[in-house]
Design a protein around this motif. Structure first.
Motif, PDB file in Angstrom:
ATOM      1  N   GLU A 675     -32.767 -37.362  25.968  1.00 24.04           N
ATOM      2  CA  GLU A 675     -33.323 -38.150  26.277  1.00 24.04           C
ATOM      3  C   GLU A 675     -34.809 -37.151  26.903  1.00 24.04           C
ATOM      4  N   PRO A 676     -36.157 -36.929  26.521  1.00 23.81           N
ATOM      5  CA  PRO A 676     -37.211 -35.477  27.587  1.00 23.81           C
ATOM      6  C   PRO A 676     -37.352 -36.559  28.714  1.00 23.81           C
ATOM      7  N   GLU A 677     -36.396 -36.321  29.244  1.00 17.02           N
ATOM      8  CA  GLU A 677     -37.249 -36.467  30.858  1.00 17.02           C
ATOM      9  C   GLU A 677     -35.762 -35.410  32.316  1.00 17.02           C
ATOM     10  N   LEU A 678     -36.537 -35.315  33.245  1.00 11.35           N
ATOM     11  CA  LEU A 678     -36.102 -35.053  33.833  1.00 11.35           C
ATOM     12  C   LEU A 678     -35.144 -35.953  34.758  1.00 11.35           C
ATOM     13  N   ARG A 679     -34.136 -35.968  35.043  1.00 13.31           N
ATOM     14  CA  ARG A 679     -33.475 -36.820  36.264  1.00 13.31           C
ATOM     15  C   ARG A 679     -33.066 -36.111  37.454  1.00 13.31           C
TER      16      ARG A 679
END
Length: 998
Positions: A675-679
């Protein structure tokens, strides 16, 4: 009502102001001494009165019983710090004497005393034989120095006489009752009547007229019963301020004796453009000397603003000359003259008058045998064309024609403005002098005797004050631009107190905006905050606190963008709206400190040039990169790594990387995800823990609060930005950035087993762990040196503003010393400290961590430390020196494997931390340290203190259980715990551990 009860327990000091003085319009008491007192809370000129008040209060009067002290102010007096006066069984009256030479005594008073120290007689200007009999075994004689002490009983008796005629005529009560005034001498009328060798008949007969004889008779009856004792103070010195210019110049250019609490300096409270032109043995006080002003040995300048080129020869005293007088002085070589400018008031007309006399002239000798300008009057008349009739009325008797009454000094002229040249011509050769004579004759002139009552002391003191702050503004510029370690806080206090704060603020604005140097500008802004803080006069709340009010945002944006000049201008404009009351002033001061922090951050961020990042293979999607780090113990030198101290003074810190209870307590892991996100996940205490805080960032604006340290995930957001994994700010959305560069997003987990505020460097080490794992997961590699500087950069972006020692301690294995030079860009260099074989194990056996159970509450410690450093408080500057030298000493002790010496360094380090940040030792911690002291070589709270962990170096090995027993028995400690620590010689590791964390 004045009753005897008032005097019972009273401690009264009466200072006699004395008579007029030819070399200072404000009298002998307010004659300025060439002294600076760097430790004084407020900066001010030091007058003879200040010196005497200090001598009396802190030296002579110490230990005396209640009573009344009387002190003259017409002398310079120095007394050793412990004068050794014995007050046991004291009664009556005591005179203070100072040893002097018999030659000096010929023109002064001297006491004749017996073996018991009781005074027999006071001899004034005695014959050689009389003086000889007063001498002690070393040949010196006890001089009358103008100081007397009356016990309560004696003071009460003396006070009772003021209602008895004719003594009532010494007070205004008597005068207002119509009695003719009589004048009495403290020494020869009041004190003398108690001298043992006096008979009533001789004493009373000695009165000058019938009323004084009658007064003496009353005094004899009232005071005769009191014993008069003498205390002669060894090593004290006394210098009566005579009317001789030579004596006065000598007393201002000779250094006072070793007993003095004063240290004379060549230039006191003065700005001198070219100080090398002042010869040794000259003296400059409260002056502004611009350009080339040459001053010869044996000359004094006070309260002058002069512009060179000027040459002042030996034997001169110049005082009260302003910049306008300089033109007349140029090209005029002065020597052996006294040249003074005076403020006078004639009815309601204020005037400037100049007087000129020779160093060797005597004021009162008859003109027939005296000199003027150091030459006989006849020679002076011949050279200038002046006649006796110009100076004295025909009816003035020849014997009364003297310098004091000579009408030499032009005051007013019908059609021309008068200036310094109207007295300087009196020195000129005959050819020049004749041209000036007519103008001089046409002027209305006065003698010194006539001028004296017209001197305007208030205007004179005002002019001195204005000049003091004018040179003070030059000092501000000199200290800041020259990066000097002088404190400007005492000057700020004085400026606020005397109403000169606007002038000082203007100078600080100017320095900040024109220095062209962020470091200098930051200190100037800190000084402005101090002036505003002084203006609040202790009200308006705490100086430390938040500084993000929207009204100041425009100014802050200017500074952030690098426009210092515009930023300082905006700050000054905003400041004007915050000047009306203490609460606003203190808030404005905080915002100035906020502005200064912006500049400090910019200075420190220059260290990012020491961050170099290489390319490595990108780990597979979903594979974790894990980093585990040790904690750090600071053994010496912490605070010296804190900006701006670290780049203005230079820093050195000895750190050890340590395992706590056998493991590395701080860590992070990162993996790429589809996923192109920052967790962002904070796990609390363990890598296996459940997630405590989870945050997902899908848009760039989710990263916007990265610079607010208390925002959720701020540290991790800042890490993405500082490692340049994410470009922020950017036109390109976050998802697009992540897909283009990495084909997906990132998941970050962090953990720390250490409690919040532990003092073991957790947050900086965690930042290092996150950056190391993030670089690696993004296919980059950074050396340890790069990481140290990268964390420094990150913490500036995060605005927590830390130093560099935490990451040095946790990222570099083992025992080491980090150093930074006093320069920008800030570069940290680390040297591993080699220790003897087996010594690492010895340290492990002797080091213990005690968790104090206290959390550090003081979030503002750092602000206070930086404020004290920018104010260059002498204690802060000395402490910074001591921190660095102690760190070097500690490193040496480690190289030798010397446990007791290391312990000494730890103890000294704890004292230094307490000096740097007062309030960092909670009561319970103090108790704990007291209980442990007999069993340890040294101990110190980790980090800034205030709570967290205490580390101790025990005398015996393996003392964990023993210390537990000792602390368990100690009252008032709360819940503590003891932990083993060992030196981590391996350091942190970056591992790619695959998908399966088990």
């Amino acid at each position: 009502v004045v009753t005897s009860d008032v005097l019972r327990e009273a401690r009264i000091l009466i200072l006699h102001m004395g008579r007029d003085f030819s070399f200072d319009d404000c009298g002998r008491a307010f004659t300025c001494l060439p002294v600076e007192e760097p430790g004084a809370p407020a900066e001010a000129l030091v007058c003879n009165l200040d010196s005497l008040l200090g001598t009396m209060t802190h030296r002579l009067c110490v230990g005396s019983p209640p009573g009344v002290w009387v002190c003259s102010t017409d002398m310079l007096l120095t007394v050793p710090s412990a004068p050794g006066i014995d007050w046991d069984g004291f009664q009556g009256v005591r005179v203070i004497a100072v040893p002097g030479s018999q030659a000096y005594a010929r023109n002064h008073g001297v006491y004749l005393a017996d073996e018991q120290g009781l005074v027999r007689d006071i001899i004034y200007k005695g014959m050689e034989a009389q003086i000889q009999q007063c001498a002690g075994p070393d040949g010196t004689v006890p001089l009358v120095c103008g100081v007397v002490f009356f016990s309560s009983d004696a003071a009460e008796q003396l006070l009772a006489t003021h209602v008895i005629p004719p003594l009532d005529a010494c007070t205004y009560m008597g005068l207002d009752s119509g009695a003719p005034p009589i004048q009495l001498s403290l020494f020869f009328d009041i004190v003398l009547c108690m001298a043992g060798g006096m008979t009533e008949e001789d004493f009373v007969k000695g009165g000058s007229d019938a009323s004084v004889r009658s007064a003496r008779s009353v005094l004899w009856t009232a005071l005769r019963a009191f014993p008069l004792s003498m205390a002669c103070i060894p090593d004290a010195s006394y210098d009566y301020m005579t009317t001789s210019a030579s004596d006065h110049i000598r007393s201002l250019t000779l250094l006072p004796g070793s007993a003095s609490h004063l240290r004379f300096c060549k230039t006191a409270h003065s700005h001198v453009d070219q100080p090398w032109l002042l010869e040794d043995g000259s003296s400059v006080t409260n002056c502004l000397l611009e350009g080339a002003v040459r001053l010869a040995d044996g000359s004094v300048i006070q309260h002058c603003h002069l512009q060179g080129p000027l040459e002042i020869g030996p034997g001169c005293l110049l005082s009260g000359l302003d910049a306008g007088s300089s033109a007349a002085l140029q090209g005029c070589l002065l020597h052996d003259v006294v040249l003074q400018g005076h403020h006078i008031r004639l009815h309601d007309l204020p005037c400037r008058v100049f007087t000129l006399t020779g160093r060797l002239d005597d004021w009162q000798s008859p003109a027939d045998e005296a000199t003027y300008l150091n030459v006989p009057w006849a020679e002076f008349f011949h050279r200038t064309g002046i006649r006796e009739g110009d100076l004295w009325d025909p009816e003035t008797l020849r014997g009364s024609r003297c310098l004091l009454s000579a009408r030499l000094f032009p005051v007013l002229h019908a059609c021309e403005a008068l200036g310094l040249e109207d007295v300087l011509w009196l020195l000129a050769p005959a050819a020049v002098a004749r041209k000036r004579l007519a103008r001089w004759r046409a002027a209305w002139r006065m003698s010194w005797q006539e001028l004296l009552p017209c001197l305007d002391k208030a205007v004179e003191l005002g002019a001195r004050r204005a000049l003091f702050f004018l040179q003070g503004q030059r000092k501000v510029r000199r200290v800041l631009l020259g990066r000097q370690d002088s404190s400007l806080l005492p000057l700020a206090r004085s400026a606020v107190h005397e109403g000169y704060h606007e002038a000082v603020l203007g100078t600080l604005d100017e320095v900040a905006s024109t220095a062209g140097d962020a470091g200098i500008a930051a200190r100037a802004l800190a000084c402005i905050a101090d002036v505003l803080g002084c203006m609040a006069r202790g009200e308006g709340g705490l100086r430390s606190g938040p500084a993000a009010n929207r009204e100041w945002a425009a100014a802050f944006r200017c500074l952030e963008s690098g426009d210092i000049t515009g930023g300082v201008r905006e700050l000054a404009a905003e400041r004007q709206k915050w000047m009306s009351r203490p609460a606003l002033l203190v808030r404005a001061a905080r915002h100035y400190e906020g502005a200064e922090q912006i500049l400090v951050r910019q200075a420190v961020m220059s260290s990012c040039q020491f961050v170099t990042v290489g390319e490595v293979e990108l780990p597979p999607l979903g594979h974790w990169v894990q980093v585990a780090c040790p904690a750090r113990l600071d053994l010496s030198g912490g605070w010296s790594d804190t900006p701006p101290i670290t780049y203005e003074h230079g820093g050195a810190v000895v750190d050890v990387a340590v395992l706590v209870d056998g493991c590395r307590p701080i860590g992070a892991r990162v993996r790429r995800i589809g996923e192109p996100e920052l967790r962002l996940v904070s796990l609390g205490g363990m890598p296996q823990s459940e997630a405590a805080v989870e945050l997902v960032c899908r848009e760039l604006e989710h990263l916007q609060d990265y610079c607010q340290p208390h925002a959720p995930g701020a540290l991790l957001k800042a890490a993405f930005i500082c490692t340049q994994v994410v470009q922020f700010p950017s036109q390109k959305p976050l998802r697009a950035q992540l897909m283009e560069s990495f084909g997906g997003g990132f998941e970050v987990h962090t953990w720390s087993k250490l409690p919040h505020g532990s003092g073991l460097g957790t947050s900086s080490i965690l930042a290092g762990a996150v950056m190391a794992s993030l670089y690696r997961a993004a296919g980059k590699a950074a050396s340890t040196e790069s990481l140290i500087h990268a964390v420094l950069h990150l913490e500036q972006r995060l605005t927590t503003g830390g130093g560099w020692q935490d990451q040095v301690g946790g990222l570099v294995p083992g025992i080491k010393i980090g150093r930074s030079k006093a320069q920008l860009p800030l570069r940290v260099e680390v040297e591993k400290i080699p220790v003897p074989d087996g010594f690492t194990q010895t340290l492990n056996d002797h080091l213990l961590l005690v968790y104090t159970g206290k959390t550090r509450l003081a979030r503002n410690l750092l602000q206070d430390v930086v404020r004290n450093w920018y104010a260059r408080l002498p204690s802060a500057v000395q402490n910074a020196d001591a921190l660095v030298s102690n760190a070097e000493e500690c490193a040496q002790a480690l190289r030798q494997g010397n446990l007791p010496l290391i312990g000494k360094c730890l103890d000294r380090y704890w004292q230094q931390k307490k000096c740097m940040a007062p309030g960092c030792e909670p009561l319970a911690v103090g108790r704990m340290m007291d209980a442990l002291r007999p069993y340890v070589y040294g101990q110190c709270l980790a980090g800034a203190g205030g709570g967290g962990f205490l580390y101790v170096l025990t005398k015996g090995p393996q003392q964990k259980e023993a210390l537990y027993q000792i602390l368990a028995k100690t009252e008032g400690l709360g819940n503590f715990s003891i932990h083993s620590i060992e030196v981590d010689t391996g350091g942190f590791s970056v591992e790619v551990v695959g998908c399966d964390l088990k």
